[in-house]
Scaffold this motif. Structure first.
Motif, PDB file in Angstrom:
ATOM      1  N   ASP A 131       0.825  -1.043  -0.120  1.00 36.22           N
ATOM      2  CA  ASP A 131      -0.043  -0.207  -0.109  1.00 36.22           C
ATOM      3  C   ASP A 131       1.012   1.307  -0.015  1.00 36.22           C
ATOM      4  N   ASN A 132       2.033   1.316   0.768  1.00 35.20           N
ATOM      5  CA  ASN A 132       2.883   2.464   0.751  1.00 35.20           C
ATOM      6  C   ASN A 132       3.592   2.489  -0.586  1.00 35.20           C
ATOM      7  N   GLN A 134       2.362   1.739  -3.543  1.00 35.82           N
ATOM      8  CA  GLN A 134       1.388   1.882  -4.377  1.00 35.82           C
ATOM      9  C   GLN A 134       1.039   3.552  -4.184  1.00 35.82           C
TER      10      GLN A 134
END
Length: 179
Positions: A131-132, A134
């Motif tokens: 997530d980081n 992306q």
């Protein structure tokens, strides 16, 4: 009206534009350079800090620790994110990527504004998950160049010894497991 920075650059280039009323962004040298980023990853005790210090000394990079920036922001009484960061850290959760990226970006912008030659950054402890990554790609695409990732692989036993010696965990390794 042109800034001093823009006027000096125009003067050096032998140009003058008396009718210019707005300062084009490309006239400030720190805006010409995009940050060159190296992500530095690995667990506590893997040697990130030691190696970053050596790279800073030898190659002139600026070391930015995502965790340190978050802790400093959390302590800042004027911070709009302080309480939220406190809650996430206290709960052992990862702070929302938008907050971490905004702190990293602010620090890189301030560093380059102070010295246009300081455009190489070691970002320690980020990204911590997919997530980081992306979020970084979405937010920083075209605004920063990631050169490569330095990953320090270290087994859990060594990390547990390091964190115990430095008082970063309880005897049962609880803090290490949260990370």
């Amino acid at each position: 009206m042109l800034s001093r920075c823009g006027c000096r650059l125009l003067h050096v280039l032998g140009l003058s534009f008396p009718l210019l009323t707005r300062r084009p962004l490309f006239l400030c040298p720190h805006r010409l350079m995009r940050p060159k980023v190296v992500f530095v990853l690995g667990g506590p005790g893997a040697g990130k800090g030691t190696q970053c210090a050596r790279i800073v000394e030898k190659y002139g990079y600026t070391h930015l620790s995502a965790g340190e920036l978050l802790r400093d922001e959390r302590k800042n009484p004027d911070s709009q994110y302080g309480e939220l960061i406190e809650k996430y850290i206290k709960d052992g959760k990862i702070v929302p990527v938008e907050i971490t990226i905004s702190l990293l970006r602010r620090e890189m912008d301030q560093t380059m504004a102070a010295n246009a030659q300081k455009n190489k950054f070691l970002i320690d402890g980020f990204p911590r998950n997919q997530d980081n990554l992306q979020g970084w790609n979405k937010t920083m695409d075209g605004k920063a160049d990631v050169s490569f990732v330095l990953f320090f692989d270290c087994n859990n036993e060594v990390m547990k010894i390091f964190t115990c010696l430095h008082g970063l965990q309880t005897a049962d390794g609880e803090l290490l497991e949260k990370k």
